[in-house]
Design an enzyme around this catalytic site. Structure first.
Site, PDB file in Angstrom:
ATOM      1  N   PRO A  68       0.801  -1.100  -0.062  1.00 44.82           N
ATOM      2  CA  PRO A  68       0.019  -0.108  -0.046  1.00 44.82           C
ATOM      3  C   PRO A  68       0.766   1.420  -0.155  1.00 44.82           C
ATOM      4  CG  PRO A  68       0.118  -1.101   2.233  1.00 44.82           C
ATOM      5  CD  PRO A  68       0.715  -1.960   1.074  1.00 44.82           C
ATOM      6  N   ASP A  94     -10.515   1.365 -24.803  1.00 46.54           N
ATOM      7  CA  ASP A  94     -11.040   1.487 -23.353  1.00 46.54           C
ATOM      8  C   ASP A  94     -10.570   2.777 -22.453  1.00 46.54           C
ATOM      9  OD1 ASP A  94     -11.616  -1.043 -22.793  1.00 46.54           O
ATOM     10  OD2 ASP A  94      -9.645  -1.959 -22.489  1.00 46.54           O
ATOM     11  N   ARG A 116      -3.686  -7.239 -20.662  1.00 47.87           N
ATOM     12  CA  ARG A 116      -4.517  -6.747 -21.738  1.00 47.87           C
ATOM     13  C   ARG A 116      -3.727  -6.109 -22.742  1.00 47.87           C
ATOM     14  NH1 ARG A 116      -9.850  -6.525 -21.272  1.00 47.87           N
ATOM     15  NH2 ARG A 116      -9.981  -4.584 -22.387  1.00 47.87           N
ATOM     16  N   GLU A 135       2.041  -8.157   8.680  1.00 45.71           N
ATOM     17  CA  GLU A 135       2.108  -6.586   8.517  1.00 45.71           C
ATOM     18  C   GLU A 135       3.258  -6.192   7.377  1.00 45.71           C
ATOM     19  OE1 GLU A 135       1.264  -4.211  10.495  1.00 45.71           O
ATOM     20  OE2 GLU A 135       0.256  -5.826  11.676  1.00 45.71           O
TER      21      GLU A 135
HETATM   22  N1  SAH Z   1       1.635  -2.822   7.423  1.00 46.64           N
HETATM   23  C1  SAH Z   1       1.609  -2.634   6.177  1.00 46.64           C
HETATM   24  C2  SAH Z   1       0.323  -3.348   5.282  1.00 46.64           C
HETATM   25  C3  SAH Z   1       0.480  -4.921   5.346  1.00 46.64           C
HETATM   26  S1  SAH Z   1      -1.019  -5.391   4.394  1.00 46.64           S
HETATM   27  C4  SAH Z   1       1.215  -1.099   5.932  1.00 46.64           C
HETATM   28  O1  SAH Z   1       0.477  -0.408   6.666  1.00 46.64           O
HETATM   29  O2  SAH Z   1       1.893  -0.530   4.900  1.00 46.64           O
HETATM   30  C5  SAH Z   1      -0.139  -7.058   3.981  1.00 46.64           C
HETATM   31  C6  SAH Z   1       0.241  -7.038   2.666  1.00 46.64           C
HETATM   32  O3  SAH Z   1      -0.987  -6.936   1.681  1.00 46.64           O
HETATM   33  C7  SAH Z   1       1.402  -6.088   2.032  1.00 46.64           C
HETATM   34  O4  SAH Z   1       2.617  -6.396   2.391  1.00 46.64           O
HETATM   35  C8  SAH Z   1       1.181  -6.336   0.487  1.00 46.64           C
HETATM   36  O5  SAH Z   1       1.772  -7.094  -0.133  1.00 46.64           O
HETATM   37  C9  SAH Z   1      -0.397  -6.311   0.548  1.00 46.64           C
HETATM   38  N2  SAH Z   1      -1.231  -5.147   0.309  1.00 46.64           N
HETATM   39  C10 SAH Z   1      -1.960  -4.445   1.248  1.00 46.64           C
HETATM   40  N3  SAH Z   1      -2.712  -3.632   0.727  1.00 46.64           N
HETATM   41  C11 SAH Z   1      -2.061  -3.211  -0.640  1.00 46.64           C
HETATM   42  C12 SAH Z   1      -2.565  -2.147  -1.642  1.00 46.64           C
HETATM   43  N4  SAH Z   1      -3.066  -1.380  -1.445  1.00 46.64           N
HETATM   44  N5  SAH Z   1      -1.606  -2.562  -2.800  1.00 46.64           N
HETATM   45  C13 SAH Z   1      -1.050  -3.589  -3.016  1.00 46.64           C
HETATM   46  N6  SAH Z   1      -0.661  -4.708  -2.186  1.00 46.64           N
HETATM   47  C14 SAH Z   1      -1.275  -4.407  -0.906  1.00 46.64           C
END
Ligand code: SAH
Length: 248
Positions: free
Chosen positions: A89, A168, A153, A116
């Site tokens: 994220p 698209d 795609r 995490e």
């Molecule tokens: N503690 C981290 C979140 C971990 S969530 C933080 O706050 O930044 C666990 C896993 O989910 C991450 O390591 C990632 O691989 C995935 N993930 C979660 N949200 C995501 C998003 N918006 N985009 C891509 N991968 C995501």
């Protein structure tokens, strides 16, 4: 193109290997896909991939060692380094331009975190950190699948009709035009007359006009970025005339 993913849930990827456009592309060999089980690169008998965080605090952290081992194995087997994408994220936010750009790589490896996230030292093997939006998922698998579907795609031959990719939403900083199919009338709702006219030029102009209208209404940020060609200008004038005369 080859796409690999490293995950503790390789079976989740049956969603893309068994269904739809991607499964066909995989069967036809246009995409080589593999979901690699991270646990195959652990050394203890419990096949552990997570551990407590240094410094304390809540949650578990994915160990970096199995990722490093799996990465080395992938480099060795392929005799080349893949382009490594960390799902997170905290990465730059994925979009259609990034999908197009990624589709030009020979081999992409997606790393899927859980808990995490992954031990920070993972970044030493990462080329790109990508997020699918400002929300937190419980794992990288769905994020990787979303990106893989959008990337595929742009791989030649995956979507049968390349025109449909070009038209698209987002391709030219514009949203797609509205689509209709049979029946011609349903619950008093008619298909726009122009689409039944058989006049291809008029239809093209109408579609461009509606695409511009939608983009202007819904995504002014994209509209302002768009580079207008001659056809766009013609359609835009038509749209302005309609808007000024109150006809929609
Ligand atoms: N503690 C981290 C979140 C971990 S969530 C933080 O706050 O930044 C666990 C896993 O989910 C991450 O390591 C990632 O691989 C995935 N993930 C979660 N949200 C995501 C998003 N918006 N985009 C891509 N991968 C995501």
């Amino acid at each position: 193109m080859k796409i690999s993913v490293l995950t503790i849930f390789p079976k989740m990827f049956s969603v893309i290997t068994d269904w739809g456009v991607i499964s066909r592309a995989i069967k036809e060999g246009k995409i080589v896909f593999e979901a690699i089980d991270l646990r195959d690169f652990t050394t203890d008998k419990h096949r552990t991939t997570d551990d407590y965080p240094y410094g304390g605090g809540s949650g578990l952290v994915m160990k970096v060692d199995p990722f490093f081992k799996a990465y080395d194995h992938i480099v060795e087997v392929n005799e080349a380094k893949p382009y490594v994408v960390l799902t997170s994220p905290q990465g730059r936010v994925f979009n259609n331009n990034i999908a197009k750009e990624l589709s030009t790589h020979d081999h992409i490896l997606f790393l899927c975190g859980r808990y995490e996230g992954i031990d920070e030292r993972i970044t030493t093997i990462v080329d790109d950190e990508l997020s699918i939006g400002d929300f937190v998922l419980s794992g990288g698998e769905l994020a990787a699948m979303v990106m893989i579907e959008a990337i595929s795609r742009f791989i030649p031959g995956v979507v049968g009709d390349t025109d449909s990719v070009v038209n698209d939403s987002f391709y030219n900083d514009l949203l797609d035009y509205p689509h209709y199919t049979r029946p011609r009338t349903i619950r008093g709702l008619d298909v726009p007359e122009v689409l039944l006219s058989g006049d291809h030029e008029r239809i093209e102009l109408y579609r461009k006009k509606e695409s511009l209208r939608r983009t202007m209404e819904r995504r002014p940020d994209l509209f302002l970025k768009h580079e207008f060609d001659e056809m766009d200008k013609k359609a835009l004038l038509l749209l302005f005339k309609e808007l000024m005369s109150g006809v929609e």
